[in-house]
Design a protein around this motif. Sequence first.
Motif, PDB file in Angstrom:
ATOM      1  N   SER A  51       0.826  -1.212   0.000  1.00 26.92           N
ATOM      2  CA  SER A  51       0.000   0.000   0.000  1.00 26.92           C
ATOM      3  C   SER A  51       0.858   1.258   0.000  1.00 26.92           C
ATOM      4  O   SER A  51       0.566   2.228  -0.704  1.00 26.92           O
ATOM      5  CB  SER A  51      -0.922   0.003   1.225  1.00 26.92           C
ATOM      6  OG  SER A  51      -1.834  -1.062   1.172  1.00 26.92           O
ATOM      7  N   SER A  52       1.930   1.245   0.793  1.00 26.95           N
ATOM      8  CA  SER A  52       2.822   2.397   0.863  1.00 26.95           C
ATOM      9  C   SER A  52       3.489   2.670  -0.482  1.00 26.95           C
ATOM     10  O   SER A  52       3.556   3.825  -0.938  1.00 26.95           O
ATOM     11  CB  SER A  52       3.886   2.161   1.942  1.00 26.95           C
ATOM     12  OG  SER A  52       4.793   3.235   2.005  1.00 26.95           O
ATOM     13  N   LEU A  55       1.000   4.143  -2.933  1.00 24.09           N
ATOM     14  CA  LEU A  55       0.739   5.558  -2.673  1.00 24.09           C
ATOM     15  C   LEU A  55       1.891   6.441  -3.141  1.00 24.09           C
ATOM     16  O   LEU A  55       1.672   7.565  -3.612  1.00 24.09           O
ATOM     17  CB  LEU A  55       0.491   5.764  -1.174  1.00 24.09           C
ATOM     18  CG  LEU A  55      -0.853   5.229  -0.652  1.00 24.09           C
ATOM     19  CD1 LEU A  55      -0.893   5.288   0.867  1.00 24.09           C
ATOM     20  CD2 LEU A  55      -2.009   6.028  -1.244  1.00 24.09           C
ATOM     21  N   ASP A  59       0.643   9.207  -5.576  1.00 20.78           N
ATOM     22  CA  ASP A  59       0.518  10.527  -4.966  1.00 20.78           C
ATOM     23  C   ASP A  59       1.601  11.505  -5.383  1.00 20.78           C
ATOM     24  O   ASP A  59       1.320  12.672  -5.670  1.00 20.78           O
ATOM     25  CB  ASP A  59       0.528  10.402  -3.438  1.00 20.78           C
ATOM     26  CG  ASP A  59      -0.800   9.887  -2.900  1.00 20.78           C
ATOM     27  OD1 ASP A  59      -1.641   9.500  -3.732  1.00 20.78           O
ATOM     28  OD2 ASP A  59      -0.986   9.882  -1.673  1.00 20.78           O
ATOM     29  N   ARG A  64       0.971  15.363  -4.358  1.00 21.06           N
ATOM     30  CA  ARG A  64       0.353  15.200  -3.046  1.00 21.06           C
ATOM     31  C   ARG A  64       1.375  14.920  -1.939  1.00 21.06           C
ATOM     32  O   ARG A  64       1.031  14.816  -0.773  1.00 21.06           O
ATOM     33  CB  ARG A  64      -0.651  14.044  -3.087  1.00 21.06           C
ATOM     34  CG  ARG A  64      -1.834  14.284  -3.999  1.00 21.06           C
ATOM     35  CD  ARG A  64      -2.722  13.062  -4.027  1.00 21.06           C
ATOM     36  NE  ARG A  64      -3.847  13.222  -4.928  1.00 21.06           N
ATOM     37  CZ  ARG A  64      -4.684  12.236  -5.276  1.00 21.06           C
ATOM     38  NH1 ARG A  64      -4.502  11.021  -4.763  1.00 21.06           N
ATOM     39  NH2 ARG A  64      -5.673  12.457  -6.105  1.00 21.06           N
ATOM     40  N   GLN A  67       3.007  12.020   2.445  1.00 16.60           N
ATOM     41  CA  GLN A  67       2.445  11.871   3.784  1.00 16.60           C
ATOM     42  C   GLN A  67       1.621  10.586   3.928  1.00 16.60           C
ATOM     43  O   GLN A  67       1.768   9.844   4.911  1.00 16.60           O
ATOM     44  CB  GLN A  67       1.554  13.080   4.138  1.00 16.60           C
ATOM     45  CG  GLN A  67       2.320  14.370   4.347  1.00 16.60           C
ATOM     46  CD  GLN A  67       2.588  15.098   3.030  1.00 16.60           C
ATOM     47  OE1 GLN A  67       2.255  14.595   1.950  1.00 16.60           O
ATOM     48  NE2 GLN A  67       3.196  16.269   3.131  1.00 16.60           N
ATOM     49  N   ARG A  68       0.745  10.308   2.955  1.00 19.57           N
ATOM     50  CA  ARG A  68      -0.099   9.112   3.073  1.00 19.57           C
ATOM     51  C   ARG A  68       0.731   7.837   2.987  1.00 19.57           C
ATOM     52  O   ARG A  68       0.466   6.862   3.689  1.00 19.57           O
ATOM     53  CB  ARG A  68      -1.159   9.114   1.967  1.00 19.57           C
ATOM     54  CG  ARG A  68      -2.229  10.174   2.141  1.00 19.57           C
ATOM     55  CD  ARG A  68      -3.506   9.813   1.396  1.00 19.57           C
ATOM     56  NE  ARG A  68      -3.256   9.547  -0.010  1.00 19.57           N
ATOM     57  CZ  ARG A  68      -4.130   8.936  -0.816  1.00 19.57           C
ATOM     58  NH1 ARG A  68      -5.290   8.505  -0.327  1.00 19.57           N
ATOM     59  NH2 ARG A  68      -3.856   8.748  -2.094  1.00 19.57           N
ATOM     60  N   GLN A  71       2.438   7.399   6.330  1.00 22.68           N
ATOM     61  CA  GLN A  71       1.492   6.958   7.345  1.00 22.68           C
ATOM     62  C   GLN A  71       1.204   5.462   7.207  1.00 22.68           C
ATOM     63  O   GLN A  71       1.123   4.742   8.209  1.00 22.68           O
ATOM     64  CB  GLN A  71       0.196   7.754   7.212  1.00 22.68           C
ATOM     65  CG  GLN A  71      -0.826   7.416   8.288  1.00 22.68           C
ATOM     66  CD  GLN A  71      -2.084   8.262   8.159  1.00 22.68           C
ATOM     67  OE1 GLN A  71      -2.228   9.051   7.220  1.00 22.68           O
ATOM     68  NE2 GLN A  71      -2.997   8.107   9.097  1.00 22.68           N
ATOM     69  N   GLU A  72       1.073   4.990   5.977  1.00 24.24           N
ATOM     70  CA  GLU A  72       0.837   3.567   5.744  1.00 24.24           C
ATOM     71  C   GLU A  72       2.063   2.748   6.123  1.00 24.24           C
ATOM     72  O   GLU A  72       1.950   1.655   6.687  1.00 24.24           O
ATOM     73  CB  GLU A  72       0.496   3.338   4.268  1.00 24.24           C
ATOM     74  CG  GLU A  72       0.069   1.931   3.914  1.00 24.24           C
ATOM     75  CD  GLU A  72      -1.297   1.556   4.466  1.00 24.24           C
ATOM     76  OE1 GLU A  72      -1.528   0.346   4.675  1.00 24.24           O
ATOM     77  OE2 GLU A  72      -2.113   2.472   4.704  1.00 24.24           O
TER      78      GLU A  72
END
Length: 321
Positions: A51-52, A55, A59, A64, A67-68, A71-72
């Motif tokens: 997932s990381s 992103l 992103d 973007r 950051q997301r 967080q992942e």
Amino acid sequence: MSRSTGSYLLDALRGGLMGTAEVVPGVSGGTVALVTGMYDRLILSAGHTVSSLKLLVTDVPKGRGTQRAAQEFRHVDLRFLLAVMAGMIVAALTAAKLVVPLVENHPQRTFAFFFGLVLASLWVPYSESGRRWSPREWIIAALVAVAAFVLSGLPPQEIDDPNPLLVVGIAAVAICALVLPGVSGSFVLLATGIYTVTFNALNDRDLGYIALFGFGAILGLSCFVKLLQWVLEHHHRITMVIMTGLLAGSLRALWPWQPWGSDSRELQAPSNDIPITVALMVAGWLVVVAIIVIERRTSAAHLDNPTGTAIEQPNADSTHS
């Protein structure tokens, strides 16, 4: 040795067992992960890693930031994952040299050991499911076992010069078997005809073929691990039921008395070398029982003392207030 260092060495050893298992047709690295008590932890960390990375790819080009993705990535047990992967890689390269010739030269005895290992492993997903299955769950496990039994009886193929797209596609499927107990990645390679050419490429350090196979593996893993992560988080019990069925059905591929050296997958009654073959079955069974006992005791000790600090014993001279 500190507790953390010992823990990482144990994780590397577990990864080594997974890597060794994956070069043997009929033995699943996912089975080893399940037996050694790290299956959920491994899948969840791998899922968050995927997932990381996704992103980061989606992103950052859109402005973007990261950051997301960061967080992942905080959900990833990175040291654990790196220790397991290091053990897997080293063991797979070593086993390609040592275990594969053993399987080729002594298939009956080798598969007898693994038969006992997988037979004892049935207890792990069964106990993880909470046991006491409903009739519906018994039916599901039986249907999955039958499907695995039929698939593991497919005759092996052999392709000397596979098409690159075929290699990518097979690698994507085989890597899914890496994390699925009861389904052997090596058996997928054997059934699709690229087992020999793949392990020859590993032994010969054919970087072009290895890169192609690795690309397919990444594609397959990025899709399948997320799905497996989701079902473990939301449907853990039925997932364990299905995995029990997969393990039971996969025993067909490991039955020692088969016409080794031919394309036939016919199961035969015990007829030769029975004492040693049965002894090796029992040895494989005992290995898994020992692993389960050690894992349960280690987990219990960690729950009793999660910080790893020494527990003070009451002073005999002290008085109660």
